[in-house]
Design a protein around this motif. Structure first.
Motif, PDB file in Angstrom:
ATOM      1  N   VAL B 127       0.851  -1.088   0.005  1.00 46.49           N
ATOM      2  CA  VAL B 127       0.048  -0.250  -0.129  1.00 46.49           C
ATOM      3  C   VAL B 127       1.002   1.096  -0.018  1.00 46.49           C
ATOM      4  CG1 VAL B 127      -1.607   1.422   1.397  1.00 46.49           C
ATOM      5  CG2 VAL B 127      -1.921  -0.980   1.260  1.00 46.49           C
ATOM      6  N   ALA B 128       1.820   1.506   0.937  1.00 47.59           N
ATOM      7  CA  ALA B 128       2.580   2.525   0.949  1.00 47.59           C
ATOM      8  C   ALA B 128       3.325   2.676  -0.208  1.00 47.59           C
ATOM      9  CB  ALA B 128       3.812   2.382   2.234  1.00 47.59           C
ATOM     10  N   THR B 129       3.939   1.686  -0.874  1.00 42.69           N
ATOM     11  CA  THR B 129       4.696   1.783  -2.286  1.00 42.69           C
ATOM     12  C   THR B 129       3.734   2.522  -3.409  1.00 42.69           C
ATOM     13  OG1 THR B 129       5.935  -0.044  -1.678  1.00 42.69           O
ATOM     14  CG2 THR B 129       5.898   0.664  -4.014  1.00 42.69           C
ATOM     15  N   SER B 130       2.551   1.766  -3.226  1.00 41.06           N
ATOM     16  CA  SER B 130       1.503   2.488  -4.534  1.00 41.06           C
ATOM     17  C   SER B 130       1.222   3.894  -3.973  1.00 41.06           C
ATOM     18  CB  SER B 130       0.686   1.505  -4.579  1.00 41.06           C
ATOM     19  OG  SER B 130      -0.055   1.296  -3.688  1.00 41.06           O
ATOM     20  N   LEU B 131       1.070   4.126  -2.849  1.00 37.69           N
ATOM     21  CA  LEU B 131       0.808   5.227  -2.208  1.00 37.69           C
ATOM     22  C   LEU B 131       1.868   6.371  -2.642  1.00 37.69           C
ATOM     23  CD1 LEU B 131      -1.416   7.085  -0.560  1.00 37.69           C
ATOM     24  CD2 LEU B 131       0.349   6.768   1.529  1.00 37.69           C
ATOM     25  N   ALA B 132       3.032   5.950  -2.525  1.00 41.50           N
ATOM     26  CA  ALA B 132       4.190   6.947  -2.821  1.00 41.50           C
ATOM     27  C   ALA B 132       4.170   7.153  -4.054  1.00 41.50           C
ATOM     28  CB  ALA B 132       5.447   6.207  -2.495  1.00 41.50           C
ATOM     29  N   GLN B 133       3.848   6.029  -5.189  1.00 42.34           N
ATOM     30  CA  GLN B 133       3.933   6.363  -6.559  1.00 42.34           C
ATOM     31  C   GLN B 133       2.863   7.155  -7.006  1.00 42.34           C
ATOM     32  OE1 GLN B 133       3.741   2.496  -8.101  1.00 42.34           O
ATOM     33  NE2 GLN B 133       6.024   2.179  -7.748  1.00 42.34           N
ATOM     34  N   LYS B 134       1.642   7.171  -6.352  1.00 41.85           N
ATOM     35  CA  LYS B 134       0.634   7.909  -6.817  1.00 41.85           C
ATOM     36  C   LYS B 134       0.703   9.385  -6.188  1.00 41.85           C
ATOM     37  CE  LYS B 134      -2.702   5.262  -8.449  1.00 41.85           C
ATOM     38  NZ  LYS B 134      -1.677   4.741  -9.206  1.00 41.85           N
ATOM     39  N   CYS B 135       1.649   9.694  -5.006  1.00 42.86           N
ATOM     40  CA  CYS B 135       1.949  10.772  -4.504  1.00 42.86           C
ATOM     41  C   CYS B 135       2.884  11.724  -5.613  1.00 42.86           C
ATOM     42  CB  CYS B 135       2.389  10.712  -3.281  1.00 42.86           C
ATOM     43  SG  CYS B 135       1.192  10.573  -2.112  1.00 42.86           S
ATOM     44  N   ILE B 136       3.552  10.855  -6.223  1.00 43.31           N
ATOM     45  CA  ILE B 136       4.393  11.482  -7.268  1.00 43.31           C
ATOM     46  C   ILE B 136       3.573  11.691  -8.513  1.00 43.31           C
ATOM     47  CG2 ILE B 136       6.517  11.365  -8.537  1.00 43.31           C
ATOM     48  CD1 ILE B 136       7.374  11.537  -5.862  1.00 43.31           C
ATOM     49  N   ASP B 137       2.996  10.749  -8.853  1.00 41.84           N
ATOM     50  CA  ASP B 137       2.204  10.831 -10.220  1.00 41.84           C
ATOM     51  C   ASP B 137       1.100  11.983 -10.425  1.00 41.84           C
ATOM     52  OD1 ASP B 137       3.738   8.674 -11.313  1.00 41.84           O
ATOM     53  OD2 ASP B 137       2.223   6.980 -10.936  1.00 41.84           O
ATOM     54  N   ILE B 138       0.406  11.723  -9.290  1.00 47.66           N
ATOM     55  CA  ILE B 138      -0.971  12.767  -9.365  1.00 47.66           C
ATOM     56  C   ILE B 138      -0.360  14.320  -9.514  1.00 47.66           C
ATOM     57  CG2 ILE B 138      -2.682  13.496  -8.151  1.00 47.66           C
ATOM     58  CD1 ILE B 138      -3.188  10.421  -7.332  1.00 47.66           C
ATOM     59  N   PRO B 139       0.635  14.620  -8.545  1.00 47.71           N
ATOM     60  CA  PRO B 139       0.985  16.175  -8.857  1.00 47.71           C
ATOM     61  C   PRO B 139       1.890  16.367 -10.181  1.00 47.71           C
ATOM     62  CG  PRO B 139       1.713  15.412  -6.574  1.00 47.71           C
ATOM     63  CD  PRO B 139       1.126  14.157  -7.615  1.00 47.71           C
ATOM     64  N   VAL B 140       2.505  15.325 -10.598  1.00 47.66           N
ATOM     65  CA  VAL B 140       3.284  15.574 -12.007  1.00 47.66           C
ATOM     66  C   VAL B 140       2.052  15.874 -13.067  1.00 47.66           C
ATOM     67  CG1 VAL B 140       4.386  14.420 -13.571  1.00 47.66           C
ATOM     68  CG2 VAL B 140       5.382  14.329 -11.294  1.00 47.66           C
ATOM     69  N   LYS B 141       1.033  14.855 -12.934  1.00 44.04           N
ATOM     70  CA  LYS B 141       0.077  15.095 -13.823  1.00 44.04           C
ATOM     71  C   LYS B 141      -0.911  16.336 -13.913  1.00 44.04           C
ATOM     72  CE  LYS B 141      -3.767  12.807 -16.200  1.00 44.04           C
ATOM     73  NZ  LYS B 141      -4.854  11.843 -16.007  1.00 44.04           N
ATOM     74  N   ALA B 142      -1.099  16.605 -12.766  1.00 48.82           N
ATOM     75  CA  ALA B 142      -1.846  18.003 -12.236  1.00 48.82           C
ATOM     76  C   ALA B 142      -1.109  19.292 -12.700  1.00 48.82           C
ATOM     77  CB  ALA B 142      -2.299  18.118 -10.868  1.00 48.82           C
TER      78      ALA B 142
END
Lengths: 654, 360
Positions: B127-142
């Motif tokens: 969970v933490a790993t995918s959370l970390a990925q999301k936390c990078i991916d989402i701002p980069v996209k936004a």
């Protein structure tokens, strides 16, 4: 490292359509051939490099390779972090160490499995290493077969390929033989990496737990030795070690040898039974009070008592024995009390601990003494009902919710005070044990009786250390239980019942499940101090446990049907245990469980442990078997890899 | 390699061996596959279906890998590496639970307790790993308009499968920005568009997100490409760093006593029992209680566990440091990563070179 690049000779190559001699950059790639030490070196170097890659990458520099490498580093750093976090909740240094050992075995298993169970047998079969690594011109280190669509074959020595072809059974008289060999190598490499990924998920945890099992078995002694050395230094006991040579000699060798020689002379004509009796008497006279479990609050300190009791010579019959003799038994001189002052200082240091604990807890030493004395009297088993009273008393004193935080904090502070002291104590025990062993070596020649006396001494020394620890830790354990329960729990009649029972067991110093778990270990011979301590079983049980183990080993049929043979097992145990069995029985009695049940549980556990080992071992063996069978099929022709050769000489076709 | 295949087929025709049989899956079941790579719009559906397709093909990759198919490539290997990744953790838990019976009933609970800790640890790590990925991916996209998970269908040519040289393409699911060295720039152009603006539309949008004044340049693509390359590297690096801490966070949180004691404890058995005993109207009402239960049994234990991890064990310096390091490191790598990435990919202060200017 050997460079096997066939490119390295092509220094000058003519450029296309040009008269100029252009010197293209010489490829600097090479296959990696390393021995173990070089391997370790480059692994460490690799991590340093990976750290640099990480710095580069967060600045947006690097390439796919270097960025990918960061993962290796961060996962391992994370692994160490896990071990650090988990080890924090482990109570003993051994358990702390095991968290790191667990981490090491997991990562160890991760890299050992493909190395020794896939690549090694494959190399024996095919002559090449599927995990062969190479360094490319940019200094990037990769597995040669990592990307099967990009294989820099130029790095291989042609002769080597030829040899591998021979081993792979590629016909000699075919066109493009090397290409066929390479294709086969590629096929085998692809198969092996797939097999690796298919098996790693099962092999790694299996191998790691088996490795962990053995590491925990063998590392304890090694670790203890190292720890003792470090602790002696840290505790400023170095001089003690140095001084011990002369001091110990006086304390141990001479009185002991005196006793031995005295009693061998005196009891020569008597029956062995009487001999033993006489020896026991003599032993008790010399070490008696000092070595017996001491339950008074300020007396549980090995060295203090050891020196005190001996040197104060409270026992008239010992007085004459405290003389220094050489090994032949000639009196050299009498020992004076001041010779052991150095030892007493340490004893006094330990004596201070209960005072410190009382201080932390915010009670007067007197009150503390009263509480703990009571608890330890109860522990002695003299009056179990007192445990009930004491439980109430302790709850009243520390159980109130307003005290909870205070006690919680006090507990942590107490732990801090105790940890180094326990280390010191254990280190001192180690020194003493060493001395005892020396003595044993020296007096062994005399008689079996001397062996007996030394063994007994060593056992009692251990008992003493355990009891000292127990007297230190009793308040910590008891308070720990009290703090864990809320005021509601304490007031709830039903809950209080079980809570008090738990408390009672801890006041006694032992819980049934600790006996369950640890008796098994005792039977297996892994009786560490902690086990003995929790069990209330001391080192003098060791031979008993050895015998029990032997007995259980012989009665393997019984292990399968423990419940049907409980009484038989118990009788057997009792036969071996003798009087100690009675002691054990009384512990069981008080804890409300029959000794038969303890024995059968212990037997079951032994059986189940072996069962687990068997299942884990067999699973691992099965996995290895499957892997080896799969490997034996590697390289065979199939629908993707047809062996169709064009022979250079039709007549030699076979 | 090619020479080997050729030799084989030359030989085939000469010795008149039965033509190669490629198995039923190769001849009869061949479905026409696209021969060109195709970017998919980075919608949720596309991403999920792309992932599902990869999972569906996994057994095939294993099967071909085990037979040593020369067409097995690095991509397939990377997909297979996910197998031990997801088996290893549960495997370790299984080993602990297998040892469960080594103890008596009370200690059985202890083993279960540890097993629960490790199981939670594994799950929380994922969970933490995918959370970390999301936390990078989402701002980069936004904030930068780059969806790092933009999928594309890769049509890969395989080696010749028949004497005639027929080499069926196979399909792989890739991500446009998975490689910093070989990002698929080509797929981002609108090939069918007529005007430069339309062809470059995606690049313009990214440039705009990067705060570049897009009206000043007509080759936004060349301006943003190096920035995207750097962005790919940075985001991957920060993800890896965060996942290192995620290991500590996951296993650290999972093994806190409060977590083992309280997380989901008795939640499902109680729930099932309660639901069965309740009349329908009350059942509906009790569904509302689910939120409360989740709060009590999931969120609160996690919260307490985070506090416990942060505080560490008073007696152990190491645990205090390690716990804080895990939390600070995890949050720090996500926050720091985002700041660093967004800062270095901000083009507002860079003077964009206009095309004519550059040519001159």
């Amino acid at each position: 490292m050997k460079i096997t690049s066939s490119y390295s000779e092509n220094k000058n190559i003519k450029a296309f359509g040009s008269n100029q001699t252009v010197a293209p950059e010489t490829p600097r790639g090479y296959l990696v051939h390393e021995n173990f030490v070089q391997g370790v070196k480059s692994t460490v170097g690799g991590y340093v490099k990976n750290a640099k890659y990480a710095v580069d990458a967060v600045n947006g520099k690097g390439n796919d390779y270097s960025v990918g490498k960061i993962n290796d580093l961060t996962l391992r750093v994370g692994g160490v972090g896990i071990a650090a976090i988990l080890s924090a909740s482990a109570k003993t240094p051994i358990a702390k160490f095991m968290e790191f050992a667990g981490f090491a075995s997991f990562f160890g298993a991760m890299s050992l499995w493909p190395k020794f169970f896939i690549a090694a047998p494959l190399k024996a079969k095919t002559g090449f290493d599927v995990n062969q690594e190479y360094v490319d011109s940019y200094g990037r280190r990769k597995r040669f077969f990592e990307d099967s669509q990009y294989l820099p074959w130029d790095l291989w020595d042609k002769k080597e390929i030829g040899k591998i072809g021979d081993k792979l059974g590629i016909p000699k008289n075919i066109e493009n033989r090397d290409d066929h060999t390479k294709a086969k190598m590629k096929q085998i490499a692809t198969q092996s990496t797939t097999l690796w990924m298919m098996t790693a998920g099962f092999a790694t945890p299996l191998m790691a737990s088996l490795m962990g099992n053995y590491i925990s078995k063998y590392s304890e002694e090694v670790l203890k030795d190292a720890r003792v050395k470090a602790n002696l230094k840290k505790a400023g006991l170095e001089d003690f070690t140095k001084a011990s040579d002369s001091v110990m000699k006086k304390i141990f060798i001479n009185p002991l040898s005196s006793v031995v020689s005295l009693f061998t002379k005196e009891v020569d004509a008597k029956s062995p039974a009487e001999e033993l009796k006489a020896l026991d008497k003599a032993y008790d006279a010399v070490f008696g009070k000092a070595c017996d479990p001491v339950f008074e609050y300020n007396q549980g300190y090995l060295l203090y008592n050891m020196s005190d009791d001996m040197m104060k010579t409270q026992y008239d019959d010992v007085k004459g024995l405290i003389v220094e003799k050489d090994l032949n038994g000639n009196v050299v001189k009498k020992i004076k009390t001041k010779n052991i002052d150095g030892v007493s200082i340490i004893g006094n240091k330990w004596k201070e601990i209960p005072n410190k604990l009382a201080d932390i807890l915010g009670v007067t030493p007197k009150k503390y003494k009263q509480l703990m004395k009571n608890s330890l009297t109860v522990k002695n088993g003299t009056n179990p009902d007192e445990a009930e009273l004491l439980a109430d008393m302790l709850i009243k004193e520390f159980g109130g919710s307003e005290n909870k935080d205070k006690v919680q904090k006090a507990l942590q502070k107490m732990e801090k005070v105790l940890m180094p002291s326990v280390d010191e104590l254990e280190s001192a025990q180690h020194v003493f044990e060493k001395k005892i062993n020396e003595v044993k070596g020296k007096v062994d020649a005399n008689s079996d009786l001397s062996k007996y006396i030394v063994t007994r001494h060593s056992e009692r020394l251990a008992d003493k250390v355990i009891n000292t620890k127990s007297s230190w830790y009793a308040p910590v354990r008891i308070l720990d239980i009290i703090v864990k329960h809320s005021a509601d729990d304490i007031n709830d009649v039903e809950k209080a019942k079980s809570f008090k029972a738990e408390l009672r067991q801890f006041i006694y110093g032992v819980t049934p499940h600790q006996i369950h778990n640890n008796f098994d270990d005792v039977i297996k011979g892994n009786y560490s101090d902690d086990y003995r301590y929790t069990l209330g079983i001391n080192k003098s049980f060791a031979p008993l446990c050895e015998k029990t183990k032997e007995m259980l080993g012989k009665e393997s049929k019984l292990v399968k049907n423990v419940d049907g043979n409980t009484n038989f097992l118990w009788n057997k145990f009792y036969e071996i245990a003798g009087e100690k069995g009675k002691h054990f029985e009384s512990i069981c009695d008080w804890l409300g469980k029959t000794p038969q049940a303890f024995i059968s549980d212990a037997t079951k556990q032994t059986g189940i442990y072996h069962g687990w080992l068997k299942v884990a071992g067999l699973s691992f063996a099965a996995l290895t078997g499957i892997t080896l069978v799969a490997i034996s099929q590697f390289g065979k022709s199939n629908k993707y890899n047809q062996e169709v050769y064009k022979y250079t000489n039709e007549s030699t076709r076979s | 390699m090619v020479s080997v295949v050729k030799t084989s087929f030359e030989n085939l025709s000469k010795v008149n061996v039965k033509p190669l049989s490629f198995g039923s899956d190769n001849n009869s079941d061949v479905k026409p596959v696209p021969t060109e790579d195709m970017m998919l719009e980075p919608t949720f559906t596309n991403k999920v279906s792309s992932d599902l397709k990869t999972i569906k093909r996994l057994p095939g990759y294993v099967k071909r890998g085990m037979q040593g198919d020369p067409d097995a490539n690095f991509y397939e290997f990377m997909q297979i590496t996910k197998i031990p990744y997801y088996i290893g953790g549960p495997g370790l838990v299984a080993m602990i639970l297998a040892g469960k019976n080594m103890f008596d009933i009370r200690a059985n609970k202890a083993a279960e307790f540890n097993g629960k800790g490790m199981a939670l640890g594994c799950a929380l790590y994922y969970v933490a790993t995918s959370l970390a990925q999301k936390c990078i991916d989402i701002p980069v996209k936004a904030f930068r308009g780059v969806d790092l998970n933009t999928p594309y269908v890769d049509s890969v040519a395989t080696s010749a499968k028949t004497p005639d040289g027929i080499s069926p393409n196979k399909i792989e699911q890739h991500k446009v920005f998975e490689s910093a060295d070989f990002a698929r720039w080509d797929l981002l152009y609108n090939k069918d568009a007529k005007t430069p603006e339309d062809i470059n539309a995606r690049y313009n949008k990214i440039a705009h997100s990067m705060n570049a004044s897009t009206d000043k340049t007509n080759d936004a693509d060349n301006e943003v490409k190096p920035v995207i390359v750097s962005l790919i590297k940075q985001s991957r690096a920060w993800k890896y760093i965060a996942s290192g801490f995620a290991v500590m966070i996951g296993v650290g949180l999972g093994n806190q006593k409060v977590m083992k004691d309280e997380f989901c404890t008795g939640m499902f058995s109680n729930f099932r029992q309660k639901m069965a005993n309740l009349p329908k109207s009350i059942r509906n009402a009790s569904i509302k209680n689910i939120a409360g239960t989740v709060n009590m049994k999931v969120l609160k234990p996690v919260g307490k566990s985070i506090v416990a991890l942060w505080k560490g064990n008073e007696a152990s310096m190491m645990s205090k440091v390690a716990g804080k390091m895990a939390i600070i490191g995890f949050l720090g790598s996500i926050i720091g990563g985002n700041i660093s990435i967004l800062k270095s990919t901000d083009l507002s202060k860079n003077k964009l070179v206009e095309k004519e200017e550059a040519d001159a």
